[in-house]
Design a protein around this motif. Structure first.
Motif, PDB file in Angstrom:
ATOM      1  N   GLN A 101      28.317 -51.632  -6.533  1.00 36.68           N
ATOM      2  CA  GLN A 101      27.290 -51.162  -5.619  1.00 36.68           C
ATOM      3  C   GLN A 101      26.104 -50.675  -6.455  1.00 36.68           C
ATOM      4  OE1 GLN A 101      27.452 -50.661  -1.871  1.00 36.68           O
ATOM      5  NE2 GLN A 101      28.939 -52.274  -2.287  1.00 36.68           N
ATOM      6  N   LYS A 102      24.931 -50.689  -5.868  1.00 38.37           N
ATOM      7  CA  LYS A 102      23.747 -50.202  -6.564  1.00 38.37           C
ATOM      8  C   LYS A 102      23.953 -48.748  -6.977  1.00 38.37           C
ATOM      9  CE  LYS A 102      18.787 -49.416  -5.953  1.00 38.37           C
ATOM     10  NZ  LYS A 102      17.638 -49.480  -5.007  1.00 38.37           N
ATOM     11  N   GLY A 103      23.767 -48.473  -8.264  1.00 37.66           N
ATOM     12  CA  GLY A 103      23.917 -47.110  -8.754  1.00 37.66           C
ATOM     13  C   GLY A 103      25.320 -46.749  -9.193  1.00 37.66           C
ATOM     14  N   ALA A 104      26.285 -47.620  -8.926  1.00 34.68           N
ATOM     15  CA  ALA A 104      27.654 -47.351  -9.376  1.00 34.68           C
ATOM     16  C   ALA A 104      27.729 -47.550 -10.891  1.00 34.68           C
ATOM     17  CB  ALA A 104      28.638 -48.274  -8.674  1.00 34.68           C
ATOM     18  N   ALA A 105      28.432 -46.660 -11.568  1.00 37.13           N
ATOM     19  CA  ALA A 105      28.594 -46.761 -13.021  1.00 37.13           C
ATOM     20  C   ALA A 105      30.055 -46.460 -13.363  1.00 37.13           C
ATOM     21  CB  ALA A 105      27.629 -45.816 -13.734  1.00 37.13           C
ATOM     22  N   SER A 106      30.324 -46.166 -14.626  1.00 37.68           N
ATOM     23  CA  SER A 106      31.714 -46.094 -15.086  1.00 37.68           C
ATOM     24  C   SER A 106      32.550 -45.026 -14.384  1.00 37.68           C
ATOM     25  CB  SER A 106      31.746 -45.860 -16.599  1.00 37.68           C
ATOM     26  OG  SER A 106      31.274 -46.989 -17.292  1.00 37.68           O
ATOM     27  N   LEU A 107      31.973 -43.866 -14.097  1.00 38.80           N
ATOM     28  CA  LEU A 107      32.770 -42.815 -13.465  1.00 38.80           C
ATOM     29  C   LEU A 107      33.201 -43.229 -12.063  1.00 38.80           C
ATOM     30  CD1 LEU A 107      33.807 -39.984 -14.230  1.00 38.80           C
ATOM     31  CD2 LEU A 107      31.908 -39.050 -12.883  1.00 38.80           C
ATOM     32  N   THR A 108      32.296 -43.852 -11.334  1.00 38.86           N
ATOM     33  CA  THR A 108      32.639 -44.370 -10.004  1.00 38.86           C
ATOM     34  C   THR A 108      33.741 -45.414 -10.101  1.00 38.86           C
ATOM     35  OG1 THR A 108      30.482 -43.937  -8.997  1.00 38.86           O
ATOM     36  CG2 THR A 108      31.757 -45.750  -8.077  1.00 38.86           C
ATOM     37  N   GLN A 132      21.494 -50.013 -18.828  1.00 41.74           N
ATOM     38  CA  GLN A 132      20.661 -49.139 -18.007  1.00 41.74           C
ATOM     39  C   GLN A 132      21.448 -47.974 -17.404  1.00 41.74           C
ATOM     40  OE1 GLN A 132      20.390 -52.537 -17.739  1.00 41.74           O
ATOM     41  NE2 GLN A 132      18.367 -52.715 -18.689  1.00 41.74           N
ATOM     42  N   TRP A 133      22.779 -48.056 -17.434  1.00 36.56           N
ATOM     43  CA  TRP A 133      23.588 -46.925 -16.966  1.00 36.56           C
ATOM     44  C   TRP A 133      23.487 -45.736 -17.914  1.00 36.56           C
ATOM     45  CZ3 TRP A 133      28.989 -49.677 -16.088  1.00 36.56           C
ATOM     46  CH2 TRP A 133      28.871 -50.614 -15.062  1.00 36.56           C
ATOM     47  N   PHE A 134      23.172 -46.011 -19.176  1.00 36.86           N
ATOM     48  CA  PHE A 134      23.294 -45.006 -20.231  1.00 36.86           C
ATOM     49  C   PHE A 134      22.008 -44.177 -20.372  1.00 36.86           C
ATOM     50  CE2 PHE A 134      26.473 -48.144 -20.870  1.00 36.86           C
ATOM     51  CZ  PHE A 134      27.553 -47.524 -21.472  1.00 36.86           C
ATOM     52  N   VAL A 135      21.591 -43.580 -19.275  1.00 38.46           N
ATOM     53  CA  VAL A 135      20.401 -42.730 -19.289  1.00 38.46           C
ATOM     54  C   VAL A 135      20.791 -41.317 -19.692  1.00 38.46           C
ATOM     55  CG1 VAL A 135      19.128 -44.112 -17.612  1.00 38.46           C
ATOM     56  CG2 VAL A 135      20.701 -42.345 -16.807  1.00 38.46           C
ATOM     57  N   SER A 293      23.777 -40.281 -23.873  1.00 38.76           N
ATOM     58  CA  SER A 293      24.173 -40.266 -22.463  1.00 38.76           C
ATOM     59  C   SER A 293      25.655 -39.927 -22.299  1.00 38.76           C
ATOM     60  CB  SER A 293      23.905 -41.636 -21.821  1.00 38.76           C
ATOM     61  OG  SER A 293      24.378 -41.675 -20.497  1.00 38.76           O
ATOM     62  N   PRO A 294      25.993 -39.116 -21.276  1.00 42.70           N
ATOM     63  CA  PRO A 294      27.421 -38.878 -20.978  1.00 42.70           C
ATOM     64  C   PRO A 294      28.105 -40.149 -20.478  1.00 42.70           C
ATOM     65  CG  PRO A 294      26.018 -37.888 -19.286  1.00 42.70           C
ATOM     66  CD  PRO A 294      25.111 -38.325 -20.394  1.00 42.70           C
ATOM     67  N   GLU A 295      27.334 -41.188 -20.202  1.00 43.41           N
ATOM     68  CA  GLU A 295      27.919 -42.457 -19.768  1.00 43.41           C
ATOM     69  C   GLU A 295      28.866 -43.023 -20.818  1.00 43.41           C
ATOM     70  OE1 GLU A 295      28.883 -45.605 -17.366  1.00 43.41           O
ATOM     71  OE2 GLU A 295      27.693 -43.847 -16.816  1.00 43.41           O
ATOM     72  N   TYR A 296      28.603 -42.758 -22.109  1.00 46.87           N
ATOM     73  CA  TYR A 296      29.513 -43.221 -23.163  1.00 46.87           C
ATOM     74  C   TYR A 296      30.892 -42.576 -22.987  1.00 46.87           C
ATOM     75  CZ  TYR A 296      25.513 -45.285 -25.555  1.00 46.87           C
ATOM     76  OH  TYR A 296      24.411 -46.063 -25.859  1.00 46.87           O
ATOM     77  N   ALA A 410      28.495 -38.892 -27.476  1.00 44.32           N
ATOM     78  CA  ALA A 410      27.531 -39.182 -26.411  1.00 44.32           C
ATOM     79  C   ALA A 410      26.093 -39.067 -26.913  1.00 44.32           C
ATOM     80  CB  ALA A 410      27.749 -38.232 -25.241  1.00 44.32           C
ATOM     81  N   ASN A 411      25.846 -38.151 -27.825  1.00 40.05           N
ATOM     82  CA  ASN A 411      24.483 -37.905 -28.312  1.00 40.05           C
ATOM     83  C   ASN A 411      24.207 -38.519 -29.679  1.00 40.05           C
ATOM     84  OD1 ASN A 411      23.824 -36.342 -26.023  1.00 40.05           O
ATOM     85  ND2 ASN A 411      24.801 -34.540 -26.924  1.00 40.05           N
TER      86      ASN A 411
END
Length: 422
Positions: A101-108, A132-135, A293-296, A410-411
Motif C-alpha cells: 500500500q502507499k506509504g507501507a514500509a518494513s514495520l508495516t 525512499q523508505w529510508f528517510v 533512518s530507523p528504517e534500517y 541506523a545513523n
C-alpha cells in the motif's frame, strides 16, 4: 427499577449475546476458492492487505502457488508488463499475491507477516525495498496506523518470545501507535517482561473474536479484480513468450504513453501529480538523504522474521528516474551509498538473492513515473524474479546480527563494511 433497567439495557444485552452466538458458530477460515483468491491477490485494498483470513486462504491453498510480493505502492503500476500480467499470460508456476500500500514500509510488513508465519515457513517470497523508505524519521505514523489491525498485534504478542527483536518491535509500535490496541501488553514486551496467564487469556479471547470478525467481514467484500485488472490485459500479450518481442512492445507502448513531458514518465501521472507543481520541484530534493533512518532497524525485523520462517526471499531494489534526479537535484551518489548500506545489511547476514536495479534509472522506459518501475523495468524485474521463483534454490543459511537494530547502524554514513557497533 429492575424492570425499567431491563427495558433499557435488555435489547442491548440480547443483541450482544446474539452477536457472540453468531460469531461462535461462524467458521474461522474461509473456504478455498480459486476465483476469490486470485481477486484478493491483486485487489490492493486495505481489507486484502490486513485480513488474516484472506491471506491464509490463498497462501495455504495447495492447488495454487501464491507467492507473497511484499512492497508498497509499486504494485499499483499495473501496465501490461506487470508481474501479475506476465504470470497469467505465460502460465507461470506461481501467482503473485500483492501485499503493498502507499506509504507501507518494513514495520508495516513485519506486523503483517505475524499473521502468516506458518504460510511463510520454508516458502518463497519477493520483497521490494525502496530506498525512499529510508528517510530521517522512518515510517510515517499515520500510514502505519492506517494499515495496522488489532489481529496483527494479537498475532505478534502470541508469537513473541521475549527476544531483542520482539522488544524492539514493541518499542517501535508504541512510538508510532502509542495508544493502539493492546498497548499495555506491548509495553510489557518492550520492557522484556513476560505476559501473565491473565494476559494470555485476554489474548486468547481477543484472537477468537478477531478471527471470527475477519472471516465474517471478509466474506462481505466482493471484487472482480483479477478478471478486470489482469486477465483482459494479459490475453492481449503476444504468444509464445519472448523477451525480445515483449521488449519491443514495451518500448512502443511506453513511447505512446509518455508524450507530454520531458521525463519519459506516464502522461496521466505527469498531468495529475506533477505538472501543476513542476516549477516548485526543480532542485527540491538536494538536501534529501536516505543514509540515516530507523528504517534500517525496521528492515532488520523483517530479516529476522524471514530467518525464523526459513523463507527463501529475493530482494528487489529499484532506481529513480535519472531525468527526475537531474531536475530535482537528488544526489545519485547518496542514493548509491544508501543502496550499498542496504545490500551490506542483507548480504552480511546471508540474504544474497538481490535484484539491484538502482543504476538503471537512465534506461529507456524503465520507469513508469519518477520512482516506480514500469514497461521495460518490469521486464527486467521478471528476468530476475521468475527464475528464482520457478527454479529450485539452495537452502539459505541466515546468520542474524542484532547490531543492525542499533541506533549507531541506523545513523551510520561510512563504508558499510567498516561499521562496528559502539
Amino acid at each position: 427499577m429492575l424492570r425499567r433497567l431491563w427495558q433499557i439495557l435488555g435489547p442491548v444485552i440480547c443483541a450482544a449475546l446474539l452477536l457472540v452466538a453468531l460469531l461462535a458458530i461462524y467458521p474461522n477460515k474461509l473456504k478455498h476458492s480459486a476465483e476469490e483468491e486470485k481477486n484478493d491477490a491483486v485487489a490492493l485494498t486495505h481489507i486484502s492487505f490486513k485480513s488474516r483470513a484472506k491471506k491464509i486462504r490463498a497462501l495455504s491453498d495447495k492447488s495454487q502457488n501464491f507467492v507473497p510480493f511484499f512492497g508498497s505502492s509499486e504494485w499499483n503500476r499495473m501496465d501490461s508488463f506487470h508481474p501479475s500480467m506476465l504470470a497469467e499470460a505465460y502460465n507461470r508456476s506461481y501467482t503473485p499475491y500483492l501485499l503493498g500500500q502507499k506509504g507501507a514500509a518494513s514495520l508495516t510488513q513485519y506486523f503483517g507477516m505475524q499473521q502468516i508465519t506458518s504460510q511463510m515457513t520454508n516458502k518463497k517470497a519477493v520483497y521490494f525495498i525502496s530506498p525512499q523508505w529510508f528517510v530521517k524519521n522512518g515510517a510515517n505514523a499515520s500510514a502505519f496506523q492506517n494499515y495496522f489491525s488489532s489481529d496483527q498485534m494479537i498475532s505478534f504478542l502470541e508469537n513473541q518470545t521475549g527476544t531483542v527483536d520482539d522488544q524492539y518491535a514493541a518499542k517501535r509500535f508504541l512510538k508510532l501507535y502509542p495508544k493502539g490496541t493492546l498497548h499495555q501488553l506491548a509495553e510489557k514486551v518492550a520492557k522484556g517482561e513476560s505476559l501473565s496467564s491473565f494476559d494470555e487469556g485476554i489474548l486468547s479471547f481477543k484472537r477468537f473474536l478477531a478471527l471470527k470478525e475477519d472471516a465474517l467481514f471478509s466474506q462481505l467484500s466482493f471484487s472482480n479484480s483479477y478478471e478486470d485488472k489482469i486477465v483482459k490485459k494479459a490475453s492481449k500479450l503476444p504468444q509464445p513468450f519472448s523477451y525480445q518481442i515483449l521488449g519491443e512492445l514495451a518500448t512502443s507502448t511506453a513511447k505512446k504513453a509518455t508524450t507530454n513531458n520531458p521525463f519519459n514518465i506516464d502522461n496521466n501521472f505527469y498531468t495529475q501529480r506533477v505538472s501543476f507543481q513542476i516549477k516548485h520541484l526543480k532542485g527540491a530534493q538536494k538536501k534529501i538523504s536516505y543514509l540515516k533512518s530507523p528504517e534500517y532497524n525496521d528492515l532488520q525485523l523483517v530479516l529476522s522474521q524471514f530467518a525464523k520462517s526459513k523463507t527463501q526471499v529475493i530482494f528487489v531494489i529499484p532506481p529513480v528516474n535519472s531525468k527526475w534526479i537531474a531536475y530535482t537535484g537528488l544526489s545519485e551518489d547518496m542514493y548509491q551509498k544508501a543502496v550499498a548500506k542496504i545490500k551490506y545489511q542483507l548480504e552480511s547476514q546471508g540474504f544474497t538473492n538481490i535484484a539491484d536495479f538502482s543504476k538503471d534509472g537512465d534506461k529507456a522506459y524503465f520507469m513508469q513515473d519518477t520512482i516506480h518501475m514500469g514497461w521495460n523495468g518490469w521486464l527486467a524485474f521478471d528476468k530476475a524474479v521468475a527464475p528464482f521463483l520457478e527454479e529450485k534454490q539452495a537452502t539459505p543459511h541466515y546468520h542474524l546480527n542484532n547490531t543492525f537494530l542499533s541506533k549507531s547502524w541506523a545513523n551510520y554514513t561510512g563504508q558499510p563494511q567498516d561499521f562496528t557497533s559502539k
